[in-house]
Design an enzyme around this catalytic site. Structure first.
Site, PDB file in Angstrom:
ATOM      1  N   GLU A 199       6.611 -78.656 -91.900  1.00 61.40           N
ATOM      2  CA  GLU A 199       7.697 -79.468 -91.062  1.00 61.40           C
ATOM      3  C   GLU A 199       6.780 -81.105 -90.662  1.00 61.40           C
ATOM      4  OE1 GLU A 199       9.528 -77.690 -87.845  1.00 61.40           O
ATOM      5  OE2 GLU A 199      10.837 -75.590 -89.770  1.00 61.40           O
ATOM      6  N   GLU A 318      10.498 -70.631 -94.211  1.00 61.62           N
ATOM      7  CA  GLU A 318      10.984 -69.859 -92.559  1.00 61.62           C
ATOM      8  C   GLU A 318      12.906 -69.499 -92.453  1.00 61.62           C
ATOM      9  OE1 GLU A 318       9.769 -72.115 -89.070  1.00 61.62           O
ATOM     10  OE2 GLU A 318       7.708 -72.223 -89.745  1.00 61.62           O
TER      11      GLU A 318
END
Length: 593
Positions: A199, A318
């Site tokens: 991220e 995720e």
């Protein structure tokens, strides 16, 4: 990157990079949510069945990532700051990895925050103790035959985010980090994958700058790993979008970079935590409704169109919800529908999914699932689409007469089979009626089940379908909740407590508004505030709590009306006013939709 805290433990949550996109939708959500929820408690809509899957493309990369399904995250351990146990989980053990293998997982993602043991200045050396510990855990997983995704995790916001203003220093540290990791693991089996960065965020950067810097980092990562030799020459490498976002422009940019590298051993990785208002229960979105479903199906359609339909694998590194599964933020039945559809859409798009677990699913001290039924549902969803029902709660008034209730069956490609109360098979025609997608519980059945007239769950019915896991319906006795007047002196950490008799009912959401119709609370763009953030039910102590973030946002001296929406359909209003450090609450009206 943001963190939520549950029981004092920071958890991974939604990337701040997508917040701007989501906020563009919130005005519409607030208006639509207010219109739909103002007159009744939220109700579920039928979930669409699976879309037709794209044709399977077989190449080494696609087959490798497909073999990793399903996957699990060792979250909040080696990525915890500053030690492996800092965020509440115990030291990772071989038994823990063995357990994950035994539960049917084929791969494990091991997030690592390397800054926990790395010099912040050149030559940016990683502590050999940290490196050895990471290798130990990786080797345990490989020895179990699991695929392993090893990454650079919270470093993304700790120091990589400064690349906008410290370009050369960040690039040098990033390169040094991956040079050391690549050297340590160069001869590991090819079931070990490397993920460039988790991220990535870049402070004070435009979208164009974010893409440019991320492309530079991932190109450098690719070169370093490939040039390190050994099995790294053909090791599978995972490339990510800014923030792990599934935004179309980000996906297109990543696809173009992967294509430009002309390397068959590359895959895309993204994250998905659902439609944000549903995932945190804000803006009048407590149900997995058509808007939330469309966000999900659109996301996986993009993954398929941009990547898997063209032979580029996708690893959903995720997925989950932004609220903890045991927090009550998202109602259980709505949560089950969400998890099932994620798995279904992933199958259709040939996407491998990695459940984000920060310790909220698996108790790593006891090696037991905290909610075995939830895990059983998630596990079944990897291969089967079970039938569901429009709700998993049926409320019968204690003070009134039981009436028949008609629910909608979401067959999802199954057939209705039977209805059970524990070990007793119920009788069609006497206890229930079933036709097409309609299931009616008779008044006689509900009266019999709630005969004790005790508040709360009196029975749990089981709807069995032709395949999949049965759907549970709790039958509860309830009356309209009763709130009481209260006053308190507060400071910045205070919680305002409203004495409440829930009378067997359960809270769905809360609306806060001033007389002019504007939102009262920390989310001023909507009247519906964030569950467990602005407000929270405390069933054990017979209270509704208005939390510090909500109290701080209240306008001084301006009355606000709160409307508590309960799952039974009851609406209870309450009035609050803050004058300096004093908050006063008074009762309003109650209705049932």
């Amino acid at each position: 990157m943001k963190f939520h805290t549950q029981h004092g433990r920071p958890r991974r949550a939604w990337s701040g990079l997508v917040t701007g996109v989501i906020l563009l939708l919130l005005a519409q959500v607030a208006i639509g949510g207010a219109a739909s929820a103002a007159t009744s408690a939220p109700t579920s809509t039928s979930a669409p069945t699976s879309t037709t899957g794209i044709p399977v493309i077989h190449n080494v990369a696609m087959d490798t990532v497909a073999a990793m399904q399903p996957s699990w995250n060792l979250g909040n351990s080696l990525d915890a700051i500053t030690t492996e146990t800092s965020w509440g989980n115990p030291l990772t053990t071989k038994a823990m990895i063995d357990f994950i293998k035994s539960q049917g997982f084929h791969s494990i993602r091991i997030p690592v925050t390397w800054s926990n043991g790395q010099s912040a200045t050149a030559p940016y050396a990683i502590d050999p103790t940290l490196m050895a510990r990471v290798k130990q855990v990786v080797d345990w997983a490989l020895a179990d035959g699991l695929y392993v995704d090893l990454n650079v995790h919270h470093d993304s916001w700790q120091w990589v985010a400064d690349m906008t203003t410290q370009h050369d220093a960040v690039l040098a540290r990033f390169n040094a980090t991956w040079t050391q990791i690549a050297a340590e693991f160069r001869n590991e089996p090819k079931k070990l994958l490397f993920e460039a960065i988790n991220e990535p965020v870049f402070n004070k950067a435009t979208d164009a700058q974010k893409l440019q810097m991320l492309n530079e980092l991932q190109a450098s990562f690719h070169t370093i790993v490939r040039d390190s030799g050994g099995r790294n020459a053909t090791r599978m490498l995972l490339m990510m979008t800014p923030g792990g976002s599934g935004d179309q422009s980000y996906l297109d940019n990543l696809a173009a970079q992967i294509k430009s590298m002309n390397d068959p051993d590359l895959a895309a990785t993204v994250h998905y935590y659902g439609y944000w208002p549903f995932s945190v229960n804000i803006a009048g979105s407590p149900t997995f409704d058509a808007v939330s479903q469309k966000d999900l199906t659109d996301s996986f359609a993009r993954f398929a169109a941009v990547f898997t339909s063209k032979g580029i694998p996708v690893y959903l590194g995720e997925y989950g919800l932004l609220s903890e599964p045991g927090s009550g933020t998202v109602e259980r039945g709505e949560m089950l529908k969400y998890y099932q559809m994620v798995a279904d859409q992933a199958r259709a798009a040939h996407v491998t999914t990695a459940l984000w677990d920060d310790g909220s699913y698996l108790n790593r001290n006891t090696l037991q699932w905290r909610d075995p039924a939830l895990f059983a549902w998630i596990k079944a969803s990897y291969t089967t689409y079970s039938g569901t029902v429009s709700t998993d709660q049926v409320f019968v008034p204690k003070s009134g007469t039981a009436t028949a209730r008609t629910l909608t069956l979401n067959l999802n490609g199954t057939r209705f089979g039977s209805l059970w109360n524990g070990s007793t098979k119920l009788v069609k025609g006497r206890d229930y009626a079933e036709s097409g997608d309609q299931l009616t519980l008779t008044a006689a059945l509900l009266a019999r089940l709630t005969g004790s007239k005790a508040y709360g769950v009196d029975a749990t019915l089981q709807v069995r379908f032709s395949k999949g896991i049965p759907w549970q319906i709790n039958v509860l006795t309830s009356d309209t909740p009763v709130l009481s007047d209260a006053t308190a002196t507060i400071d910045s950490t205070s919680v305002f407590t409203i004495p409440t008799r829930f009378n067997g009912d359960r809270l769905a959401t809360m609306e806060g508004a001033y007389a002019d119709g504007t939102g009262a609370g920390s989310a001023s763009w909507t009247t519906y505030q964030a569950f467990n953030s602005d407000f929270a039910p405390d069933y054990a102590n017979n209270a509704l709590k208005l939390n510090p973030v909500f109290l701080a946002a209240l306008k001084d001296g301006v009355p606000a009306t709160l409307t508590f929406h309960f799952w039974s359909g009851a609406l209870v209003t309450y009035h609050v006013i803050k004058n300096g450090s004093t908050v006063t609450g008074t009762t309003g009206t109650s209705t049932t939709s």
